[in-house]
Design a protein around this motif. Sequence first.
Motif, short mmCIF file in Angstrom:
data_model
loop_
_atom_site.label_atom_id
_atom_site.label_comp_id
_atom_site.label_asym_id
_atom_site.label_seq_id
_atom_site.Cartn_x
_atom_site.Cartn_y
_atom_site.Cartn_z
N LEU A 8 0.68 -1.19 -0.14
CA LEU A 8 0.01 0.08 0.02
C LEU A 8 0.87 1.15 0.02
O LEU A 8 0.71 2.35 -0.50
N VAL A 9 2.01 1.21 0.76
CA VAL A 9 2.93 2.48 0.88
C VAL A 9 3.40 2.53 -0.68
O VAL A 9 3.43 3.76 -1.04
N ARG A 10 3.97 1.47 -1.05
CA ARG A 10 4.56 1.68 -2.58
C ARG A 10 3.49 2.26 -3.69
O ARG A 10 3.75 2.98 -4.58
N CYS A 11 2.20 1.52 -3.53
CA CYS A 11 1.31 2.39 -4.30
C CYS A 11 1.05 3.59 -3.98
O CYS A 11 0.75 4.53 -5.23
N GLY A 12 1.07 3.95 -2.95
CA GLY A 12 0.36 5.61 -2.57
C GLY A 12 1.58 6.26 -3.31
O GLY A 12 1.46 7.61 -3.64
N GLN A 13 3.12 5.87 -2.78
CA GLN A 13 4.24 6.64 -3.54
C GLN A 13 4.01 6.59 -4.80
O GLN A 13 4.47 7.91 -5.45
N ARG A 173 -1.51 12.35 11.14
CA ARG A 173 -0.22 11.39 11.75
C ARG A 173 -0.80 10.49 12.49
O ARG A 173 -0.26 9.34 12.44
N LEU A 174 -1.84 10.64 13.25
CA LEU A 174 -2.63 9.67 14.10
C LEU A 174 -3.19 8.52 12.96
O LEU A 174 -2.78 7.42 13.35
N HIS A 175 -3.83 8.97 11.83
CA HIS A 175 -4.20 7.93 11.04
C HIS A 175 -2.96 6.92 10.14
O HIS A 175 -3.18 5.97 10.26
N LEU A 176 -2.02 7.82 9.98
CA LEU A 176 -0.84 7.06 9.32
C LEU A 176 -0.46 5.99 10.58
O LEU A 176 0.24 4.90 10.11
N ALA A 177 -0.09 6.47 11.67
CA ALA A 177 0.51 5.42 12.84
C ALA A 177 -0.30 4.41 12.93
O ALA A 177 0.07 3.23 13.25
N VAL A 178 -1.73 4.50 12.88
CA VAL A 178 -2.75 3.43 13.03
C VAL A 178 -2.65 2.41 11.81
O VAL A 178 -2.78 1.30 11.91
N PHE A 179 -2.23 3.19 10.55
CA PHE A 179 -1.97 2.09 9.65
C PHE A 179 -1.05 1.34 9.60
O PHE A 179 -0.85 0.18 9.13
N TYR A 180 0.24 1.95 10.33
CA TYR A 180 1.37 0.94 10.47
C TYR A 180 1.01 -0.11 11.24
O TYR A 180 1.74 -1.20 11.11
N ILE A 181 0.43 0.09 12.16
CA ILE A 181 0.15 -0.81 13.29
C ILE A 181 -0.91 -1.88 12.59
O ILE A 181 -0.79 -3.18 12.64
N ARG A 182 -1.88 -1.50 11.95
CA ARG A 182 -3.06 -2.45 11.36
C ARG A 182 -2.75 -2.62 9.86
O ARG A 182 -3.10 -3.81 9.68
N GLY A 183 -2.29 -1.78 9.07
CA GLY A 183 -1.70 -2.32 7.79
C GLY A 183 -3.01 -2.32 7.07
O GLY A 183 -3.02 -3.22 5.99
N PHE A 185 -5.68 0.75 5.92
CA PHE A 185 -5.97 1.92 5.19
C PHE A 185 -5.00 2.93 5.05
O PHE A 185 -4.46 3.36 6.18
N TYR A 186 -4.46 3.19 4.09
CA TYR A 186 -3.20 4.02 3.76
C TYR A 186 -3.60 5.41 3.80
O TYR A 186 -3.00 6.41 4.43
N HIS A 187 -4.92 5.74 3.40
CA HIS A 187 -5.34 7.06 3.07
C HIS A 187 -6.73 7.09 4.07
O HIS A 187 -7.40 6.27 4.22
N LEU A 188 -6.77 8.43 4.58
CA LEU A 188 -7.92 8.54 5.43
C LEU A 188 -9.25 8.60 4.68
O LEU A 188 -10.30 8.17 5.19
N SER A 189 -9.45 8.75 3.29
CA SER A 189 -10.64 9.04 2.52
C SER A 189 -10.97 7.59 2.39
O SER A 189 -12.26 7.16 2.21
N TYR A 197 -7.81 -3.18 -0.17
CA TYR A 197 -7.33 -3.87 -1.30
C TYR A 197 -6.98 -5.38 -1.16
O TYR A 197 -6.62 -5.85 -0.14
N LEU A 198 -6.95 -6.03 -2.45
CA LEU A 198 -6.46 -7.50 -2.35
C LEU A 198 -5.31 -7.33 -3.31
O LEU A 198 -5.33 -6.95 -4.35
N HIS A 199 -4.34 -8.39 -3.20
CA HIS A 199 -3.36 -8.77 -3.58
C HIS A 199 -3.25 -9.87 -4.63
O HIS A 199 -4.02 -10.91 -4.02
N PHE A 200 -3.05 -9.87 -6.08
CA PHE A 200 -3.03 -11.03 -6.86
C PHE A 200 -1.68 -11.17 -7.58
O PHE A 200 -1.16 -10.18 -8.08
#
Length: 323
Positions: A8-13, A173-183, A185-189, A197-200
């Motif tokens: 998800l991080v690579r996709c967002g970048q 920043r809080l949302h990003l920290a939660v994403f790192y822990i849960r993995g 949602f990368y974007h708040l929207s 997302y599903l990976h294939f």
Amino acid sequence: MAAGPAQLVRCGQKDELYRSGLRSGAGAALHGLAGAKTWLEWRKEIELLSDVAYFGLSTLSGYQTLGEEYVNIIQVDSTKKRVPSFLRRAAFVFLHTVVPYCLEKGLLHLERELQAEADESRTSQSNPAPGLSSRTLIRNWIQKQVGALSEQQRKRVLQIVYGLKQCIPLLHRLHLAVFYIRGTFYHLSKRITGIRYLHFGGLQEDQSIQSSYKFLGIISLFHLLLTMGVQMYSFKQKQRARQEWKLHRSLAHQKNTTKEKTTGRHSRCTLCLEERRHTTATPCGHLFCWECITAWCNTRTECPLCREKFHPQKLIYLRHYQL
């Protein structure tokens, strides 16, 4: 299988890279056609249109973005069995592009109007600039609403605006920290709209990578809490300093008022009938201005009040004398 945080991080970048290129190209086209002044005035709007075009031609049309194609992931709804509906995708594009723009512009114009009302002087920034009618209508509506507020209400709303400008980055920043822990949602929207997302294709993400992201999330959360604590402490210190300054200013004003009342009658020179400048004492103890008494001694070598004779060399200039 569900996409991992690294994907998800690579996709967002990757999406951010292509969005920046589209923004740069649109801005360069406007700069070449209309000039630098128009580009500076409409730069934010061009960036908004570029983002809407990027996600409109990909996500809203039912296709993958370039970042999603890069890491082989697809969008699904909360059930992980269906592609998100058109309404859900449209809500995501709106929350991801239009809402941040409107929030930034609205807070900026509101803060300017409140400060202009507080200063009781309209600057050129608060006047409607030439442009789209929607921007003019928004500014006129904000001016009308601010004009109907009392002075106390303006101060309160200005504090709320300042608080929102401080809280929005902390929320991200809080949302990003939660994403790192849960993995998840990368974007708040996407968290609000429930898009996952599903990976294939390819190998599953290593468990050690997810553990590393969780550790990074814990550190980010701790750093966020530390930042909030420092900001709260700084805010309290500013409030305390402001109160001390108000107290000091009121005490200084009372002191000056008392001083004027007590010294208004006795600090005048009997020769020029004005407040003494460079207070000078005669041997008999009377006080005059230095210029007045020296000019007096040029014709008479006696005190103007008690007529006691003395030499001009006996005059005493009183330094740092306040009475």
